[in-house]
Enzyme design. Structure first.
Site, mmCIF file in Angstrom:
data_model
loop_
_atom_site.group_PDB
_atom_site.id
_atom_site.type_symbol
_atom_site.label_atom_id
_atom_site.label_comp_id
_atom_site.label_asym_id
_atom_site.label_seq_id
_atom_site.Cartn_x
_atom_site.Cartn_y
_atom_site.Cartn_z
ATOM 1 N N ASP A 1 0.870 -1.181 0.000
ATOM 2 C CA ASP A 1 0.000 0.000 0.000
ATOM 3 C C ASP A 1 0.908 1.233 0.000
ATOM 4 O OD1 ASP A 1 -2.929 0.945 2.001
ATOM 5 O OD2 ASP A 1 -1.839 1.995 0.405
ATOM 6 N N ASP B 1 -3.682 7.035 -3.611
ATOM 7 C CA ASP B 1 -3.619 6.015 -2.565
ATOM 8 C C ASP B 1 -4.146 4.726 -3.164
ATOM 9 O OD1 ASP B 1 -5.170 5.783 0.783
ATOM 10 O OD2 ASP B 1 -3.801 4.449 -0.312
ATOM 11 N N HIS C 1 -11.878 6.033 2.435
ATOM 12 C CA HIS C 1 -11.925 7.404 2.955
ATOM 13 C C HIS C 1 -11.839 8.428 1.839
ATOM 14 C CE1 HIS C 1 -7.499 7.429 2.341
ATOM 15 N NE2 HIS C 1 -7.684 6.143 2.570
ATOM 16 N N HIS D 1 -6.725 11.743 4.932
ATOM 17 C CA HIS D 1 -8.089 11.413 5.368
ATOM 18 C C HIS D 1 -8.945 12.677 5.285
ATOM 19 C CE1 HIS D 1 -11.118 10.361 8.707
ATOM 20 N NE2 HIS D 1 -11.562 10.010 7.516
ATOM 21 N N GLU E 1 -11.140 1.259 -0.491
ATOM 22 C CA GLU E 1 -10.277 0.136 -0.124
ATOM 23 C C GLU E 1 -11.085 -0.856 0.695
ATOM 24 O OE1 GLU E 1 -7.968 3.187 2.599
ATOM 25 O OE2 GLU E 1 -7.090 1.209 2.824
ATOM 26 N N GLU F 1 -7.051 -1.514 -3.183
ATOM 27 C CA GLU F 1 -7.472 -0.117 -3.007
ATOM 28 C C GLU F 1 -7.272 0.676 -4.299
ATOM 29 O OE1 GLU F 1 -5.120 2.031 -0.086
ATOM 30 O OE2 GLU F 1 -6.757 3.467 0.201
HETATM 31 O O1 LIG Z 1 -6.792 3.792 8.136
HETATM 32 S S1 LIG Z 1 -6.706 5.211 7.943
HETATM 33 O O2 LIG Z 1 -6.034 5.946 8.953
HETATM 34 C C1 LIG Z 1 -8.258 5.792 7.735
HETATM 35 C C2 LIG Z 1 -9.332 5.148 7.191
HETATM 36 C C3 LIG Z 1 -10.514 5.919 7.206
HETATM 37 C C4 LIG Z 1 -10.327 7.149 7.750
HETATM 38 S S2 LIG Z 1 -8.699 7.335 8.197
HETATM 39 N N1 LIG Z 1 -5.889 5.424 6.549
HETATM 40 C C5 LIG Z 1 -5.379 6.745 6.272
HETATM 41 C C6 LIG Z 1 -3.865 6.705 6.345
HETATM 42 C C7 LIG Z 1 -3.233 6.828 7.572
HETATM 43 C C8 LIG Z 1 -1.852 6.809 7.636
HETATM 44 C C9 LIG Z 1 -1.112 6.632 6.467
HETATM 45 F F1 LIG Z 1 0.218 6.620 6.532
HETATM 46 C C10 LIG Z 1 -1.732 6.483 5.233
HETATM 47 C C11 LIG Z 1 -3.120 6.510 5.183
HETATM 48 C C12 LIG Z 1 -6.306 4.568 5.465
HETATM 49 C C13 LIG Z 1 -5.126 4.088 4.679
HETATM 50 N N2 LIG Z 1 -4.002 3.634 5.186
HETATM 51 C C14 LIG Z 1 -3.232 3.324 4.121
HETATM 52 N N3 LIG Z 1 -3.901 3.567 2.990
HETATM 53 N N4 LIG Z 1 -5.108 4.076 3.355
HETATM 54 MN MN LIG Z 2 -3.649 2.920 1.043
HETATM 55 MN MN LIG Z 3 -6.438 4.541 1.918
#
Ligand SMILES: O=S(=O)(c1cccs1)N(Cc1ccc(F)cc1)Cc1ncn[nH]1
Ligand SMILES: [Mn+2]
Ligand SMILES: [Mn+2]
Length: 371
Positions: free
Chosen positions: A144, A155, A224, A232, A257, A352
Site C-alpha cells: 500500500d 492512494d 476514505h 483522510h 479500499e 485499493e
Molecule cells: O486507516 S486510515 O487511517 C483511515 C481510514 C478511514 C479514515 S482514516 N488510513 C489513512 C492513512 C493513515 C496513515 C497513512 F500513513 C496512510 C493513510 C487509510 C489508509 N491507510 C493506508 N492507505 N489508506
Molecule cells: Mn492505502
Molecule cells: Mn487509503
C-alpha cells in the site's frame, strides 16, 4: 523523436516520458441511473473544463501521480521475491517513486509510508530501522503506497502471494473493491455503499488444508475521502452495512479500499508504531520540550501534513527522536497510526483504488492492467 522507455529498476522521470505534460485519464464509468445527463449537461462539462484548465484544480496532478504508481508497481510486482527483507522492498518502491515523480520538497513526492503488512496484519506496517523481517513464500503481503503531486495523493494498494492457498481470499477482496468502485457515485450514501461491499465479500469462502473459512470484511477498517495534502478527508466508507446517511459529493476524491479476513474480521493495534502524521488543525499548544519543538519543525518542513514513518525521519537526518515524537503524539499534535492486525493465524488481503467524482463521470484514476 524516439519514445523514451522506462528503465529497470524504474528511474526515468515520468515527465521525460509524457513530454507534453498530458497524463492518461483513468478508467471512466458513467454514474448509475443518471442516463448520461451528466455527460451531456453543458453546465457539468463547463465545470470540468474549469477544473482541467485551473492549475490548482487540474486532474493532471492526480493522473501524473497515478502513472507513477502504475509504473512503480509494475516493476515492484516482478522484483519482490520471498527471501528479500521488507526493508529492501520498501526502499525499492520508495526509490522508484521518488525518481519517477521527480521528488521536489513538498511539491511532489512519496504520498505516505510504504505499507508492507504481512498475513494477519492488514495495514500500517512498514519496517523501522533495524527490522530484519524476511518475506516468506507462504506470506500474504499487502503493498500500500502513495504518490502525491501538488498535494493530490494517489492512494492505491494490492495483495501479493507466492502460493495458491489464499487465492480465493485475494479474489474475494479484489471483487469487493471493484464492487465499491462500481457502486460509488455522487449522492450515494456511505452506509449503503458499505452494504454492497459487504455482500460481495461475504459471498466468498476459502478452503485451507480441508477447513473452510468464510471471508469476512474487516469491520473496523475503511475507505476514505482524500483532501489536498490530507490523506483522510473526513468521510469514511466502512466495509459492513450501516446507517451512515452521509452522501458522496461531486468533486470528492475517494480511496475505495476493502479488507477481507479469514479470522475475526476485526483488527487491533499491534506492535511498534512506524506511521505518523501531523494533525491538520492541531491545537497550537506551547511545546516545552526543546527536542520536541525542533522535531516538529523538521516534520513541518519535510512532510507538512503528509503521513511519514520513522525511516523517513532517519533519512532527513533526525536521530534519537523517539521521546520527542511520543511527546508530540501525547500533546495531540501528531497522530500515531500503529499496525492494525487481526488474530494470529488469520490471513488478510486488501485492494485499493483512488477514484474522482468528476462532474460528468466517475474516474478510477489508479486503474491499471494489473488491477
Ligand atoms: O486507516 S486510515 O487511517 C483511515 C481510514 C478511514 C479514515 S482514516 N488510513 C489513512 C492513512 C493513515 C496513515 C497513512 F500513513 C496512510 C493513510 C487509510 C489508509 N491507510 C493506508 N492507505 N489508506
Ligand atoms: Mn492505502
Ligand atoms: Mn487509503
Amino acid at each position: 523523436k524516439k519514445k523514451v522507455e522506462q528503465s529497470d529498476p524504474p528511474r526515468t522521470g515520468i515527465s521525460k516520458i509524457f513530454v507534453n505534460g498530458v497524463y492518461p485519464e483513468g478508467e471512466t464509468q458513467p454514474y448509475k441511473d443518471d442516463n448520461a445527463w451528466r455527460i451531456t449537461s453543458e453546465e457539468k462539462r463547463h465545470m470540468e473544463k474549469i477544473a482541467m484548465e485551473d492549475p490548482e484544480l487540474t486532474y493532471q496532478n492526480i493522473r501524473r501521480a497515478a502513472e507513477v504508481h502504475r509504473q512503480v508497481r509494475h516493476y515492484t510486482r516482478k522484483y519482490i521475491r520471498p527471501g528479500m527483507s521488507l526493508t529492501e522492498i520498501a526502499e525499492y518502491i520508495e526509490n522508484g517513486t521518488r525518481a519517477l515523480v521527480e521528488e521536489n520538497g513538498l511539491e511532489c513526492g512519496v504520498g505516505f509510508p510504504t505499507g508492507l503488512s504481512l498475513n494477519n496484519c492488514a495495514a500500517h506496517f512498514t519496517p523501522n530501522a533495524g527490522d530484519t523481517t524476511i518475506l516468506k513464500s507462504g506470506d500474504v503481503l499487502k503493498v500500500d503506497f502513495g504518490v502525491h503531486v501538488k498535494g493530490r495523493i494517489l492512494d492505491s494498494a494490492f495483495t501479493l502471494t507466492w502460493e495458491p492457498t489464499y487465492d480465493k481470499l485475494v479474489e474475494a477482496v479484489k471483487a469487493a473493491t471493484d464492487t465499491g468502485v462500481k457502486e460509488a457515485g455522487i449522492d450515494v450514501r456511505l452506509g449503503d455503499l458499505a452494504g454492497y461491499i459487504q455482500e460481495t465479500m461475504e459471498s466468498y469462502e476459502v478452503e485451507v488444508n480441508g477447513k473452510v473459512f468464510p471471508v469476512k470484511p474487516i469491520e473496523n477498517l475503511s475507505g476514505h475521502s482524500i483532501g489536498v495534502y490530507q490523506i483522510h478527508g473526513g468521510k469514511s466508507v466502512l466495509l459492513v452495512k450501516n446507517g451512515d446517511q452521509t452522501k458522496m459529493e461531486e468533486g470528492d476524491y475517494f480511496a475505495i479500499e476493502t479488507f477481507g479476513s479469514t479470522g475475526r474480521g476485526r483488527v487491533v493495534e499491534s506492535g511498534d508504531c512506524s506511521h505518523y502524521a501531523k494533525i491538520i488543525n492541531a491545537p497550537r499548544v506551547p511545546i516545552r520540550l526543546t527536542s520536541a519543538k525542533s522535531l516538529l519543525k523538521s516534520i513541518t518542513t519535510n512532510f507538512g501534513t503528509l503521513p511519514f514513518c520513522r525511516r523517513y525521519l532517519d533519512r532527513v537526518g533526525e536521530s534519537k527522536y523517539l521521546l520527542a515524537l511520543n511527546h508530540l503524539v501525547q500533546q495531540g499534535i501528531v497522530q500515531d497510526y500503529p499496525p492494525l492486525c487481526d488474530a494470529l493465524g488469520a490471513m488478510t488481503a486488501q485492494f485499493e483504488h483512488t477514484i474522482l467524482l468528476r462532474p460528468t463521470v466517475k474516474e478510477i484514476v489508479s486503474r491499471g492492467d494489473d488491477y
